[in-house]
Design an enzyme around this catalytic site. Structure first.
Site, PDB file in Angstrom:
ATOM      1  CG  ASP A   7      -0.383   0.249   2.529  1.00  0.00           C
ATOM      2  OD1 ASP A   7       0.860   0.397   2.618  1.00  0.00           O
ATOM      3  OD2 ASP A   7      -1.136   0.331   3.515  1.00  0.00           O
ATOM      4  CG  HIS A   8      -0.843   4.751   1.372  1.00  0.00           C
ATOM      5  ND1 HIS A   8      -1.923   3.863   1.335  1.00  0.00           N
ATOM      6  CD2 HIS A   8      -0.899   5.362   2.580  1.00  0.00           C
ATOM      7  CE1 HIS A   8      -2.588   3.964   2.471  1.00  0.00           C
ATOM      8  NE2 HIS A   8      -1.992   4.858   3.244  1.00  0.00           N
ATOM      9  CB  CYS A  64       0.872  -2.323   4.833  1.00  0.00           C
ATOM     10  SG  CYS A  64       0.750  -3.190   6.400  1.00  0.00           S
ATOM     11  N   GLY A  65       2.414  -0.195   6.121  1.00  0.00           N
ATOM     12  CA  GLY A  65       3.152   0.636   7.077  1.00  0.00           C
ATOM     13  C   GLY A  65       3.849  -0.188   8.145  1.00  0.00           C
ATOM     14  CB  THR A  66       2.711  -1.993  11.025  1.00  0.00           C
ATOM     15  OG1 THR A  66       1.433  -2.467  10.554  1.00  0.00           O
ATOM     16  CG2 THR A  66       2.552  -0.633  11.678  1.00  0.00           C
ATOM     17  N   GLY A  67       3.207  -3.739   8.269  1.00  0.00           N
ATOM     18  CA  GLY A  67       3.179  -5.138   7.825  1.00  0.00           C
ATOM     19  C   GLY A  67       2.070  -5.923   8.502  1.00  0.00           C
ATOM     20  CB  ILE A  68       0.131  -5.342  11.608  1.00  0.00           C
ATOM     21  CG1 ILE A  68       1.388  -5.355  12.486  1.00  0.00           C
ATOM     22  CG2 ILE A  68      -1.021  -6.034  12.351  1.00  0.00           C
ATOM     23  CD1 ILE A  68       1.280  -4.514  13.753  1.00  0.00           C
ATOM     24  N   GLY A  69      -1.447  -5.140   9.000  1.00  0.00           N
ATOM     25  CA  GLY A  69      -2.731  -5.241   8.295  1.00  0.00           C
ATOM     26  C   GLY A  69      -2.649  -6.143   7.080  1.00  0.00           C
ATOM     27  CG  HIS A  97      10.950 -24.962  11.603  1.00  0.00           C
ATOM     28  ND1 HIS A  97      11.199 -24.976  12.955  1.00  0.00           N
ATOM     29  CD2 HIS A  97      12.022 -25.582  11.030  1.00  0.00           C
ATOM     30  CE1 HIS A  97      12.358 -25.571  13.200  1.00  0.00           C
ATOM     31  NE2 HIS A  97      12.885 -25.938  12.044  1.00  0.00           N
ATOM     32  NE  ARG A 131      10.895 -31.232  14.656  1.00  0.00           N
ATOM     33  CZ  ARG A 131      12.092 -30.903  14.167  1.00  0.00           C
ATOM     34  NH1 ARG A 131      12.650 -31.653  13.237  1.00  0.00           N
ATOM     35  NH2 ARG A 131      12.731 -29.833  14.605  1.00  0.00           N
ATOM     36  CG  HIS A 132       9.252 -28.614  10.550  1.00  0.00           C
ATOM     37  ND1 HIS A 132       9.127 -28.134  11.837  1.00  0.00           N
ATOM     38  CD2 HIS A 132      10.545 -28.973  10.395  1.00  0.00           C
ATOM     39  CE1 HIS A 132      10.304 -28.177  12.430  1.00  0.00           C
ATOM     40  NE2 HIS A 132      11.180 -28.689  11.578  1.00  0.00           N
TER      41      HIS A 132
HETATM   42  C1  RB5 Z   1      -1.941   2.927   6.285  1.00  0.00           C
HETATM   43  O1  RB5 Z   1      -1.936   4.200   6.807  1.00  0.00           O
HETATM   44  C2  RB5 Z   1      -1.582   1.906   7.351  1.00  0.00           C
HETATM   45  O2  RB5 Z   1      -2.644   1.732   8.215  1.00  0.00           O
HETATM   46  C3  RB5 Z   1      -1.183   0.597   6.712  1.00  0.00           C
HETATM   47  O3  RB5 Z   1      -0.106   0.811   5.863  1.00  0.00           O
HETATM   48  C4  RB5 Z   1      -0.735  -0.508   7.647  1.00  0.00           C
HETATM   49  O4  RB5 Z   1       0.254  -0.084   8.510  1.00  0.00           O
HETATM   50  C5  RB5 Z   1      -1.796  -1.273   8.314  1.00  0.00           C
HETATM   51  O5  RB5 Z   1      -1.566  -2.272   9.015  1.00  0.00           O
END
Ligand code: RB5
Length: 144
Positions: A7-8, A64-69, A97, A131-132
């Site tokens: 994303d951006h 993405c910004g954090t990679g989490i979403g 693994h 095993r994995h």
């Molecule tokens: C976008 O602003 C931000 O929310 C997205 O890049 C990401 O970090 C979400 O997990």
């Protein structure tokens, strides 16, 4: 083959990682966007990249910004095992693994040099099976 998307919030890191994979690792890589700083929704990018990963039995990289979403979104897709990594050891183990087929990175949480090193560890590691395999199959059964 590798498919990459962001994303951006991950655009700048995506461009760095893309050039690194092309020029240094000499791997074939396809850029699925985004291509500008205009705001986009990371689940759309995850869906697009993961669809190509599954069709081509390939590897994906999502940023993405954090990679989490983007990693949460990717892991909703049947057949995807996406690992969000911020250091090389986890990236290697995610392949060895967990047989991860997608790597997620945070464009606003790690620098480009670390990201390149993480990408290299991921791409150059192989699933160990044994095993994995049973455990990974159990993960995939959770989606049924
Ligand atoms: C976008 O602003 C931000 O929310 C997205 O890049 C990401 O970090 C979400 O997990």
């Amino acid at each position: 083959m590798i498919f990459i998307g962001s994303d951006h919030g991950g655009l700048e890191l995506k461009n760095e990682v893309l050039q690194y994979i092309k020029n240094e690792l000499k791997e074939e890589i396809i850029d699925k966007g985004c291509y500008s700083k205009d705001s986009v929704d990371y689940p759309d990018i995850a869906k697009d990249v993961c669809s190509d990963v599954l069709k081509n039995n390939a590897i994906g990289i999502l940023i993405c910004g954090t990679g989490i979403g983007i990693s949460i979104a990717a892991n909703k897709i049947d057949g995807i095992r996406c690992a969000l990594c911020s250091e090389e050891y986890s990236a290697s183990m995610a392949k060895r693994h967990n047989n991860a087929n997608v790597l997620a990175l945070g464009g606003r949480t790690i620098g480009a040099e670390l990201a390149k090193s993480i990408v290299k560890s991921f791409l150059q590691s192989q699933f160990e099976g044994g095993r994995h395999e049973k455990r990974v199959n159990k993960i995939m059964d959770l989606q049924k």
